[in-house]
Design a protein around this motif. Structure first.
Motif, PDB file in Angstrom:
ATOM      1  N   ARG A 132       5.486  -4.109   9.251  1.00  0.00           N
ATOM      2  CA  ARG A 132       6.268  -3.113   8.391  1.00  0.00           C
ATOM      3  C   ARG A 132       5.800  -2.815   7.244  1.00  0.00           C
ATOM      4  O   ARG A 132       6.496  -2.131   6.396  1.00  0.00           O
ATOM      5  N   HIS A 133       4.544  -3.299   7.063  1.00  0.00           N
ATOM      6  CA  HIS A 133       3.844  -2.967   5.585  1.00  0.00           C
ATOM      7  C   HIS A 133       2.551  -2.160   5.936  1.00  0.00           C
ATOM      8  O   HIS A 133       1.964  -2.437   7.013  1.00  0.00           O
ATOM      9  N   TYR A 134       2.205  -1.588   4.909  1.00  0.00           N
ATOM     10  CA  TYR A 134       1.098  -0.883   5.012  1.00  0.00           C
ATOM     11  C   TYR A 134      -0.052  -1.033   3.767  1.00  0.00           C
ATOM     12  O   TYR A 134       0.365  -1.171   2.613  1.00  0.00           O
ATOM     13  N   TYR A 172      -3.079   0.910   1.798  1.00  0.00           N
ATOM     14  CA  TYR A 172      -3.455   2.387   1.799  1.00  0.00           C
ATOM     15  C   TYR A 172      -4.710   2.519   0.708  1.00  0.00           C
ATOM     16  O   TYR A 172      -4.584   1.744  -0.107  1.00  0.00           O
ATOM     17  N   LEU A 209       6.447   1.334   2.643  1.00  0.00           N
ATOM     18  CA  LEU A 209       6.693   2.719   2.843  1.00  0.00           C
ATOM     19  C   LEU A 209       5.732   3.318   3.678  1.00  0.00           C
ATOM     20  O   LEU A 209       4.683   2.662   3.883  1.00  0.00           O
ATOM     21  N   ASP A 210       5.944   4.448   4.196  1.00  0.00           N
ATOM     22  CA  ASP A 210       4.798   5.225   4.949  1.00  0.00           C
ATOM     23  C   ASP A 210       3.738   5.438   3.589  1.00  0.00           C
ATOM     24  O   ASP A 210       4.133   5.935   2.689  1.00  0.00           O
ATOM     25  N   PRO A 211       2.349   5.276   3.970  1.00  0.00           N
ATOM     26  CA  PRO A 211       1.610   5.716   2.764  1.00  0.00           C
ATOM     27  C   PRO A 211       1.574   7.252   2.167  1.00  0.00           C
ATOM     28  O   PRO A 211       1.558   7.509   1.066  1.00  0.00           O
ATOM     29  N   ASP A 212       1.875   8.079   3.045  1.00  0.00           N
ATOM     30  CA  ASP A 212       1.915   9.345   2.487  1.00  0.00           C
ATOM     31  C   ASP A 212       3.300   9.504   1.506  1.00  0.00           C
ATOM     32  O   ASP A 212       3.054  10.206   0.549  1.00  0.00           O
ATOM     33  N   ARG A 243       4.401   6.904  -0.232  1.00  0.00           N
ATOM     34  CA  ARG A 243       4.166   6.051  -1.428  1.00  0.00           C
ATOM     35  C   ARG A 243       3.092   6.900  -2.199  1.00  0.00           C
ATOM     36  O   ARG A 243       3.359   7.073  -3.439  1.00  0.00           O
ATOM     37  N   GLU A 300      -6.099   3.389   8.368  1.00  0.00           N
ATOM     38  CA  GLU A 300      -5.175   3.628   9.365  1.00  0.00           C
ATOM     39  C   GLU A 300      -5.537   2.317  10.365  1.00  0.00           C
ATOM     40  O   GLU A 300      -4.350   2.250  11.266  1.00  0.00           O
ATOM     41  N   ASN A 322      -3.155  -0.605  10.037  1.00  0.00           N
ATOM     42  CA  ASN A 322      -1.287  -0.611  10.099  1.00  0.00           C
ATOM     43  C   ASN A 322      -0.960  -0.491  10.978  1.00  0.00           C
ATOM     44  O   ASN A 322      -1.344   0.182  12.133  1.00  0.00           O
ATOM     45  N   PRO A 323       0.357  -0.787  11.164  1.00  0.00           N
ATOM     46  CA  PRO A 323       0.915  -1.427  10.109  1.00  0.00           C
ATOM     47  C   PRO A 323       0.898  -3.201  10.255  1.00  0.00           C
ATOM     48  O   PRO A 323       0.260  -3.687  11.215  1.00  0.00           O
TER      49      PRO A 323
END
Length: 126
Positions: free
Chosen positions: A24-26, A28, A63-66, A68, A95, A98-99
């Protein structure tokens, strides 16, 4: 006044497999405006920058990269380079990964920054 019950650790069931960490991590990547090159700290961190290559910030988040990126731009737990010079996300660079689990994201953030720097990009990592 009522007290909260204590959590009791469950004993491991013999033969049970341990839980896998949840992905659940990203990681970016944000493209930075060329004006970032005027900053001495950024220039010193990128002595091998190749003219014409992009300037980027590489980060990781839960969080979602957008979301963040929006927080960076709004000044919420922001990196100053992203807040001032951040243009947009570069999803083509991250992309596919992730995740990730926290540990995998932590390692990939460093590896991706190194790879981009070796490719001649100007890179900032927190």
């Amino acid at each position: 006044m009522a007290t909260r019950p204590r959590r009791i650790a469950r004993a491991a069931t013999p033969g049970a497999t341990p839980r896998k960490p949840r992905a659940r991590h990203y990681v970016y990547v944000v493209e930075l405006d060329d004006r970032v090159w005027n900053n001495g700290r950024f220039r010193r961190a990128n002595p091998d920058y190749q003219l014409g290559k992009p300037f980027v910030y590489v980060g990781m988040t839960g969080l979602d990269p957008d979301i963040r990126f929006d927080k960076h731009k709004a000044g919420i737990q922001a990196n100053s380079f992203v807040q001032e010079y951040g243009l947009h996300l570069l999803p083509a660079l991250y992309e596919r990964y992730n995740p990730l689990t926290y540990e995998d994201a932590r390692l990939l953030e460093v590896d991706l920054g190194i790879a981009l720097r070796q490719a001649g990009c100007g890179v900032w990592q927190a």
